[in-house]
Design a protein around this motif. Structure first.
Motif, PDB file in Angstrom:
ATOM      1  N   GLU A  48       0.813  -1.208   0.000  1.00  0.00           N
ATOM      2  CA  GLU A  48       0.000   0.000   0.000  1.00  0.00           C
ATOM      3  C   GLU A  48       0.848   1.261   0.000  1.00  0.00           C
ATOM      4  OE1 GLU A  48      -2.721  -0.297   3.273  1.00  0.00           O
ATOM      5  OE2 GLU A  48      -3.663  -2.099   2.467  1.00  0.00           O
ATOM      6  N   SER A  49       2.175   1.109   0.002  1.00  0.00           N
ATOM      7  CA  SER A  49       3.086   2.242  -0.035  1.00  0.00           C
ATOM      8  C   SER A  49       4.294   1.882  -0.888  1.00  0.00           C
ATOM      9  CB  SER A  49       3.548   2.604   1.385  1.00  0.00           C
ATOM     10  OG  SER A  49       4.491   3.653   1.327  1.00  0.00           O
ATOM     11  N   SER A  50       4.753   2.848  -1.676  1.00  0.00           N
ATOM     12  CA  SER A  50       5.975   2.683  -2.457  1.00  0.00           C
ATOM     13  C   SER A  50       7.102   3.339  -1.665  1.00  0.00           C
ATOM     14  CB  SER A  50       5.840   3.349  -3.823  1.00  0.00           C
ATOM     15  OG  SER A  50       4.832   2.731  -4.576  1.00  0.00           O
ATOM     16  N   PRO A  51       7.925   2.534  -0.994  1.00  0.00           N
ATOM     17  CA  PRO A  51       8.966   3.097  -0.138  1.00  0.00           C
ATOM     18  C   PRO A  51      10.081   3.758  -0.936  1.00  0.00           C
ATOM     19  CG  PRO A  51       9.224   0.743  -0.291  1.00  0.00           C
ATOM     20  CD  PRO A  51       7.950   1.082  -1.022  1.00  0.00           C
ATOM     21  N   ARG A  92      12.332   2.115  -9.433  1.00  0.00           N
ATOM     22  CA  ARG A  92      12.604   3.554  -9.416  1.00  0.00           C
ATOM     23  C   ARG A  92      12.180   4.119  -8.072  1.00  0.00           C
ATOM     24  NH1 ARG A  92      13.996   6.678 -13.505  1.00  0.00           N
ATOM     25  NH2 ARG A  92      13.264   5.161 -15.012  1.00  0.00           N
ATOM     26  N   ASP A  93      13.095   4.865  -7.431  1.00  0.00           N
ATOM     27  CA  ASP A  93      12.818   5.504  -6.149  1.00  0.00           C
ATOM     28  C   ASP A  93      11.794   6.614  -6.371  1.00  0.00           C
ATOM     29  OD1 ASP A  93      12.871   6.739  -3.661  1.00  0.00           O
ATOM     30  OD2 ASP A  93      14.927   7.461  -3.833  1.00  0.00           O
ATOM     31  N   PRO A  94      10.643   6.532  -5.692  1.00  0.00           N
ATOM     32  CA  PRO A  94       9.632   7.574  -5.897  1.00  0.00           C
ATOM     33  C   PRO A  94      10.071   8.951  -5.383  1.00  0.00           C
ATOM     34  CG  PRO A  94       8.964   6.118  -4.113  1.00  0.00           C
ATOM     35  CD  PRO A  94      10.203   5.527  -4.728  1.00  0.00           C
ATOM     36  N   GLY A  95      11.079   8.984  -4.503  1.00  0.00           N
ATOM     37  CA  GLY A  95      11.542  10.255  -3.958  1.00  0.00           C
ATOM     38  C   GLY A  95      12.520  10.987  -4.849  1.00  0.00           C
ATOM     39  N   VAL A 117      22.884   1.195 -11.551  1.00  0.00           N
ATOM     40  CA  VAL A 117      22.188   2.315 -10.928  1.00  0.00           C
ATOM     41  C   VAL A 117      22.272   3.530 -11.852  1.00  0.00           C
ATOM     42  CG1 VAL A 117      22.192   3.922  -8.974  1.00  0.00           C
ATOM     43  CG2 VAL A 117      22.652   1.492  -8.584  1.00  0.00           C
ATOM     44  N   GLU A 118      21.133   4.213 -12.016  1.00  0.00           N
ATOM     45  CA  GLU A 118      21.109   5.469 -12.763  1.00  0.00           C
ATOM     46  C   GLU A 118      20.645   6.571 -11.828  1.00  0.00           C
ATOM     47  OE1 GLU A 118      18.265   7.285 -16.049  1.00  0.00           O
ATOM     48  OE2 GLU A 118      19.529   5.679 -16.859  1.00  0.00           O
ATOM     49  N   GLY A 122      21.518  16.036 -10.740  1.00  0.00           N
ATOM     50  CA  GLY A 122      21.362  16.773  -9.501  1.00  0.00           C
ATOM     51  C   GLY A 122      20.846  15.984  -8.310  1.00  0.00           C
ATOM     52  N   SER A 123      20.613  14.699  -8.470  1.00  0.00           N
ATOM     53  CA  SER A 123      20.022  13.905  -7.381  1.00  0.00           C
ATOM     54  C   SER A 123      21.071  13.419  -6.383  1.00  0.00           C
ATOM     55  CB  SER A 123      19.260  12.703  -7.935  1.00  0.00           C
ATOM     56  OG  SER A 123      20.158  11.799  -8.541  1.00  0.00           O
TER      57      SER A 123
END
Length: 193
Positions: A48-51, A92-95, A117-118, A122-123
């Motif tokens: 129920e959550s995309s960490p 893919r990291d949602p943050g 890893v991509e 600027g991340s």
């Protein structure tokens, strides 16, 4: 293969729940070990959550497994030693938008895992868990520039550079450029060859 988010969340939920129950941990016990709230762990385990990458790293540290292990099935004797690109799972990291592709054959027992890893322009992806035992890994930059901060040490890596490190303190990966950076990360799993 970029899986639909819901499929990947369901796969991750089952794997996390399986690892936690195999270790005999309650939600509360894992929460205390990793510093992630019981309610967040429950949400992740129910898909129920995309960490974010930070939450996943804390969960993997609390379970004593690599981050890549959260995306791979249990080791199986009949697992294929071959991993075709079309079958490799991407997350893919949602943050931050950072993307990781597990390259190693799923379920195959090996002393190392390979991950592509991509990092978007600027991340920054930062992990603050202290692992026991420490994680051994090497980061090879395929394209772009990556600044790796391990504790107080800062390493600026360009395409072709490789950094071997023992992850025994907080670590951060930053892409200072205006274009994506790609790395190959080799992680020692300690599993039998």
């Amino acid at each position: 293969m970029d899986e639909p988010r819901s499929d990947l969340d369901a796969r991750l939920a089952a794997r996390l729940r399986g690892l936690r129950t195999a270790q005999g941990l309650t939600l509360e016990a894992l929460a205390q070990r990793c510093g992630v709230s019981r309610s967040m762990i429950s949400l992740v385990e129910r898909a129920e959550s995309s960490p974010t990458a930070t939450v996943l790293e804390r969960l993997s540290a609390g379970l004593g497994v690599s981050l890549a292990a959260l995306f791979s099935p249990e080791h199986r004797e009949d697992a294929s030693p071959l991993s075709r690109r079309a079958d490799q799972r991407c997350w893919r990291d949602p943050g931050t938008g950072y993307r990781r592709r597990n390259l190693s054959p799923p379920g195959f027992s090996s002393p190392l895992e390979l991950v592509e890893v991509e990092l978007p322009p600027g991340s920054t992806v930062a992990y603050d868990s202290i692992r026991v035992p420490p994680l051994e890994q090497q980061v090879w930059v395929l394209d772009g520039t990556v600044v790796v901060t391990l504790g107080e040490a800062v390493h600026r890596l360009a395409a072709g550079d490789c950094l071997a490190m023992r992850v025994d303190r907080p670590v951060a990966f930053h892409n200072p450029a205006d274009h994506p950076a790609r790395t190959l990360v080799a992680v020692s799993t300690g599993a039998r060859a």
